[in-house]
Every structure is written in structure tokens, then in C-alpha cells.
Design a protein around this motif. Structure first.
Motif, PDB file in Angstrom:
ATOM      1  N   ALA A  35       0.801  -1.215   0.000  1.00 35.87           N
ATOM      2  CA  ALA A  35       0.000   0.000   0.000  1.00 35.87           C
ATOM      3  C   ALA A  35       0.836   1.268   0.000  1.00 35.87           C
ATOM      4  O   ALA A  35       0.412   2.274  -0.528  1.00 35.87           O
ATOM      5  N   ALA A  36       1.992   1.258   0.572  1.00 31.44           N
ATOM      6  CA  ALA A  36       2.813   2.462   0.621  1.00 31.44           C
ATOM      7  C   ALA A  36       3.394   2.793  -0.748  1.00 31.44           C
ATOM      8  O   ALA A  36       3.913   3.872  -0.946  1.00 31.44           O
ATOM      9  N   LYS A  37       3.287   1.903  -1.701  1.00 33.26           N
ATOM     10  CA  LYS A  37       3.886   2.109  -3.012  1.00 33.26           C
ATOM     11  C   LYS A  37       2.902   2.737  -3.999  1.00 33.26           C
ATOM     12  O   LYS A  37       3.195   2.832  -5.166  1.00 33.26           O
ATOM     13  N   VAL A  38       1.736   3.156  -3.541  1.00 36.77           N
ATOM     14  CA  VAL A  38       0.726   3.710  -4.426  1.00 36.77           C
ATOM     15  C   VAL A  38       1.179   5.070  -4.939  1.00 36.77           C
ATOM     16  O   VAL A  38       1.495   5.958  -4.169  1.00 36.77           O
ATOM     17  N   VAL A  39       1.259   5.220  -6.253  1.00 43.39           N
ATOM     18  CA  VAL A  39       1.620   6.488  -6.872  1.00 43.39           C
ATOM     19  C   VAL A  39       0.510   6.834  -7.845  1.00 43.39           C
ATOM     20  O   VAL A  39       0.192   6.043  -8.728  1.00 43.39           O
ATOM     21  N   PRO A  40      -0.117   7.984  -7.679  1.00 45.76           N
ATOM     22  CA  PRO A  40      -1.209   8.354  -8.577  1.00 45.76           C
ATOM     23  C   PRO A  40      -0.722   8.450 -10.021  1.00 45.76           C
ATOM     24  O   PRO A  40       0.435   8.792 -10.262  1.00 45.76           O
ATOM     25  N   PRO A  41      -1.597   8.167 -10.976  1.00 45.49           N
ATOM     26  CA  PRO A  41      -1.198   8.255 -12.374  1.00 45.49           C
ATOM     27  C   PRO A  41      -0.726   9.666 -12.717  1.00 45.49           C
ATOM     28  O   PRO A  41      -1.302  10.645 -12.284  1.00 45.49           O
ATOM     29  N   GLY A  42       0.335   9.768 -13.480  1.00 47.75           N
ATOM     30  CA  GLY A  42       0.846  11.055 -13.901  1.00 47.75           C
ATOM     31  C   GLY A  42       1.786  11.721 -12.918  1.00 47.75           C
ATOM     32  O   GLY A  42       2.301  12.792 -13.169  1.00 47.75           O
ATOM     33  N   GLU A  43       2.019  11.095 -11.777  1.00 51.03           N
ATOM     34  CA  GLU A  43       2.933  11.669 -10.794  1.00 51.03           C
ATOM     35  C   GLU A  43       4.092  10.719 -10.570  1.00 51.03           C
ATOM     36  O   GLU A  43       3.912   9.525 -10.465  1.00 51.03           O
ATOM     37  N   LYS A  44       5.290  11.264 -10.483  1.00 50.61           N
ATOM     38  CA  LYS A  44       6.468  10.448 -10.222  1.00 50.61           C
ATOM     39  C   LYS A  44       6.633  10.283  -8.721  1.00 50.61           C
ATOM     40  O   LYS A  44       6.330  11.182  -7.956  1.00 50.61           O
ATOM     41  N   SER A  45       7.127   9.148  -8.320  1.00 56.33           N
ATOM     42  CA  SER A  45       7.452   8.971  -6.913  1.00 56.33           C
ATOM     43  C   SER A  45       8.771   9.679  -6.638  1.00 56.33           C
ATOM     44  O   SER A  45       9.520  10.021  -7.541  1.00 56.33           O
ATOM     45  N   ARG A  46       9.057   9.909  -5.409  1.00 59.42           N
ATOM     46  CA  ARG A  46      10.294  10.608  -5.048  1.00 59.42           C
ATOM     47  C   ARG A  46      11.527   9.792  -5.406  1.00 59.42           C
ATOM     48  O   ARG A  46      12.599  10.325  -5.596  1.00 59.42           O
ATOM     49  N   ARG A  47      11.382   8.498  -5.459  1.00 61.36           N
ATOM     50  CA  ARG A  47      12.532   7.631  -5.726  1.00 61.36           C
ATOM     51  C   ARG A  47      12.864   7.568  -7.209  1.00 61.36           C
ATOM     52  O   ARG A  47      13.966   7.217  -7.582  1.00 61.36           O
ATOM     53  N   GLU A  48      11.883   7.874  -8.056  1.00 65.65           N
ATOM     54  CA  GLU A  48      12.143   7.826  -9.496  1.00 65.65           C
ATOM     55  C   GLU A  48      13.058   8.965  -9.889  1.00 65.65           C
ATOM     56  O   GLU A  48      12.910  10.080  -9.442  1.00 65.65           O
ATOM     57  N   LYS A  49      14.007   8.669 -10.739  1.00 65.82           N
ATOM     58  CA  LYS A  49      14.921   9.690 -11.235  1.00 65.82           C
ATOM     59  C   LYS A  49      14.678   9.847 -12.723  1.00 65.82           C
ATOM     60  O   LYS A  49      14.293   8.910 -13.398  1.00 65.82           O
ATOM     61  N   SER A  50      14.924  11.034 -13.208  1.00 61.11           N
ATOM     62  CA  SER A  50      14.790  11.233 -14.646  1.00 61.11           C
ATOM     63  C   SER A  50      15.953  10.510 -15.328  1.00 61.11           C
ATOM     64  O   SER A  50      17.022  10.325 -14.740  1.00 61.11           O
ATOM     65  N   PRO A  51      15.758  10.083 -16.567  1.00 62.98           N
ATOM     66  CA  PRO A  51      16.823   9.339 -17.241  1.00 62.98           C
ATOM     67  C   PRO A  51      18.077  10.198 -17.418  1.00 62.98           C
ATOM     68  O   PRO A  51      18.000  11.402 -17.599  1.00 62.98           O
ATOM     69  N   ALA A  52      19.203   9.560 -17.339  1.00 62.62           N
ATOM     70  CA  ALA A  52      20.481  10.261 -17.480  1.00 62.62           C
ATOM     71  C   ALA A  52      20.643  10.717 -18.926  1.00 62.62           C
ATOM     72  O   ALA A  52      20.213  10.032 -19.845  1.00 62.62           O
ATOM     73  N   PRO A  53      21.271  11.870 -19.127  1.00 64.67           N
ATOM     74  CA  PRO A  53      21.483  12.337 -20.506  1.00 64.67           C
ATOM     75  C   PRO A  53      22.462  11.403 -21.213  1.00 64.67           C
ATOM     76  O   PRO A  53      23.288  10.743 -20.577  1.00 64.67           O
ATOM     77  N   PRO A  54      22.391  11.321 -22.546  1.00 65.64           N
ATOM     78  CA  PRO A  54      23.293  10.423 -23.274  1.00 65.64           C
ATOM     79  C   PRO A  54      24.744  10.865 -23.100  1.00 65.64           C
ATOM     80  O   PRO A  54      25.047  12.053 -23.013  1.00 65.64           O
TER      81      PRO A  54
END
Length: 107
Positions: A82-101
Motif C-alpha cells: 500500500a505504501a507504493k501507491v503512486v497516482p497516475p501522472g505523478e512520479k514517486s520521489r525515488r524515481e529519477k529522470s533518465p540520465a542524458p546520453p
């Protein structure tokens, strides 16, 4: 308060906590929690395992008492997922944006 209302309240609280305890999102949290509780209620229950299936090959007496049943799910404080619920369209705090090439090394 019914058991369903308590479960919805638990889900709403967990959603609120998982989003960093924001203010002004109560209606959205309650609606998400209500949908989670409905889905949980409609989900098929796990079938009980056949009695004696674990001891069949161990040479024990077939009249041995069955194992004690586990505690009911309602006794758990919080469900693990249950603590892992992330609403659609929102990133969790742990997600990182992809690294640049990376650029190729200069020779």
C-alpha cells in the motif's frame, strides 16, 4: 464505523503519507482509497492449501493434526504494497529522470 470505512481511511492515510503529506488533496486521496478498497473486496481470495500436502512425502502419520491457520489479514497493521501507491501522472520521489546520453570519448 464499518470495516469498509476503516479500510478506506487506512488507504487514504497511506496515500497521503506516500505523497509527502500534502495539504488540499483530501478528496483525491479518499477517492483513490475508495477505489482501492473496492478492488480489494472484489479480488478473489486465495484458495486454502490442501491439508497434509506438506507432509505427504515425509512419512508422518496421516492422522496428524493440521497446521494452525495464519492470523486473519485484518490483524495486519498495514499492507506491504500500500505504501507504493503512486497516482497516475505523478512520479514517486525515488524515481529519477533518465540520465542524458554520454558523449563518446575524445581520441
Amino acid at each position: 464505523m464499518s470495516t469498509d470505512d476503516k479500510r478506506i481511511r487506512e488507504f487514504a492515510y497511506q496515500i497521503w503519507e506516500s505523497e509527502g503529506k500534502p495539504e488540499g488533496h483530501e478528496a483525491r486521496h479518499w477517492e483513490m482509497a475508495r477505489k482501492l478498497a473496492e478492488a480489494e473486496a472484489l479480488a478473489p481470495k486465495k484458495a486454502p492449501k490442501a491439508a497434509g500436502s506438506k507432509t505427504a512425502g515425509k512419512g508422518t502419520d496421516s492422522k496428524a493434526p493440521a497446521a494452525k491457520p495464519k492470523a486473519p489479514a485484518a490483524a495486519k497493521a498495514k499492507p506491504a504494497g500500500a505504501a507504493k501507491v503512486v497516482p497516475p501522472g505523478e512520479k514517486s520521489r525515488r524515481e529519477k529522470s533518465p540520465a542524458p546520453p554520454r558523449k563518446p570519448p575524445a581520441n
